[in-house]
Design a protein around this motif. Structure first.
Motif, PDB file in Angstrom:
ATOM      1  N   ASN A 241      13.093 -15.196 -17.245  1.00  0.00           N
ATOM      2  CA  ASN A 241      13.484 -13.874 -17.724  1.00  0.00           C
ATOM      3  C   ASN A 241      14.888 -13.965 -18.332  1.00  0.00           C
ATOM      4  N   ARG A 308       4.312  -8.365 -13.803  1.00  0.00           N
ATOM      5  CA  ARG A 308       5.229  -7.827 -14.805  1.00  0.00           C
ATOM      6  C   ARG A 308       5.805  -6.528 -14.271  1.00  0.00           C
ATOM      7  N   LEU A 318      10.615  -7.680 -16.621  1.00  0.00           N
ATOM      8  CA  LEU A 318      10.820  -9.027 -16.117  1.00  0.00           C
ATOM      9  C   LEU A 318       9.580  -9.471 -15.372  1.00  0.00           C
TER      10      LEU A 318
END
Length: 357
Positions: A241, A308, A318
């Protein structure tokens, strides 16, 4: 016999501003190096330059102590395996394996002995009288490897040789390639877009992007200490991320949320400095005080799931790699703590000091 492979300032220009390089690297004799990068980054062009199929615009290529720039491909003592195998359809497996030796004038008896030796090494002795059309994709791939190995090259070049195989056969052949390299010890440069192949096969990995080397290192080095956001996101499944953040009041903030860290950050940051924060999905964990988020998508993988999440008070998503006993339902509120993070320059993408585990 194997040799060191060295590139010094090698470029290849197809048009102004289009091409690769300058590239410099040294592959020690007997090592297995993997080149990875997105499509169009120059991976295959680099192999073709080393093989003599293309000539560099500038720079030098050395095999051992010999600069091979002026040598034809057949005189460089390298062997290359292509993605499509390029077997001769009218020849038997035995004839395909021995073709390169025949072109070099090797005695028929010695040629037959070498073909049998290579066939035994690859487990294809029973296929020697078949034609390529009678072979499966995995068998054709072994023949292509065998034809290259029969020449006993100093350098072995492989251009995405497993991409035409199904997932299970690719995994099996990957293991066989690794074992084969341990047995033969030929200096090898292997091109792939598959990061799993890169991480499992390579003694070192070269990450290319837009014709430039981004980082060279062991698989662990690149995964744990990426040089920039391109390397950080390219290596890792699911990917790292990368979130915009700022340093304010001695804390990192993502959107309107302070980023919870296990220790006080010690990076030399300026007040209100903007950054890019990198968090690998496996470094997120449920906790009482963490980043507030909502689960928006769950992809079960068996013993874990890719979740997610949409951060609260932020448009940022993220990914969290959730263990099987903590997999949420879509819409569940989450508090995600961070056990390890990376910082990158928001403008250049270059890595700043990363936080130790």
């Amino acid at each position: 016999m194997t040799a060191t492979l060295r590139l010094e300032g090698v470029t290849r220009r197809f048009a102004p501003g289009v091409g690769i390089g300058p590239l410099s690297l040294t592959v020690p004799a007997g090592e297995f190096w993997v080149i990875v990068g997105p499509s169009g980054c120059g991976k295959s062009t680099l192999l073709r330059l080393i093989a003599g199929l293309e000539q560099p615009t500038s720079g030098d290529i050395y095999i051992g102590k010999t600069c091979v720039n002026g040598l034809s491909g057949r005189d460089r003592d390298v062997a290359m395996v292509f993605q499509n195998y390029a077997l001769y359809p009218h020849m038997t497996v035995a004839e395909n394996l021995g073709f390169g030796l025949k072109m070099r004038g090797v005695d028929p008896t010695a040629r037959q002995q070498r073909v049998l030796q290579v066939a035994k090494l690859l487990g294809i002795e029973s296929l020697l009288q078949r034609k390529p059309r009678q072979l499966s994709g995995g068998q054709q791939q072994r023949v292509a490897l065998g034809r290259a190995l029969a020449r006993s090259p100093q350098v072995f070049l492989l251009d995405e040789p497993l991409s035409n195989l199904d997932a299970q056969l690719r995994e099996q052949t990957r293991a066989e390639l690794k074992q084969l390299h341990r047995q033969l010890g030929i200096t090898t440069l292997y091109v792939t877009h598959d990061q799993v192949e890169a991480m499992t096969l390579g003694d070192r990995i070269v990450v290319l992007d837009r014709g430039q080397i981004q980082q060279i290192g062991t698989p662990a080095d690149l995964y744990e200490r990426p040089a920039n956001t391109m390397v950080a996101r390219f290596l890792g499944t699911p990917p790292m991320n990368l979130l915009p953040a700022r340093w304010h009041s001695s804390r990192l903030w993502i959107g309107q949320q302070p980023l919870p860290c296990p220790d006080t950050p010690s990076w030399p940051l300026n007040s209100e400095q903007t950054l890019t924060v990198g968090i690998r999905p496996e470094h997120l964990h449920l906790g009482e005080q963490g980043l507030g988020a909502i689960a928006t998508l769950v992809e079960p993988l068996g013993r874990e799931a890719i979740v997610r999440c949409r951060l609260l008070e932020s448009p940022q998503d993220l990914l969290w790699l959730a263990p099987s006993h903590q997999i949420p339902q879509i819409g569940d509120p989450l508090q995600l703590q961070v056990s390890h993070l990376y910082l990158f320059d928001a403008t250049t993408g270059a890595a700043l000091n990363s936080k130790p585990s």
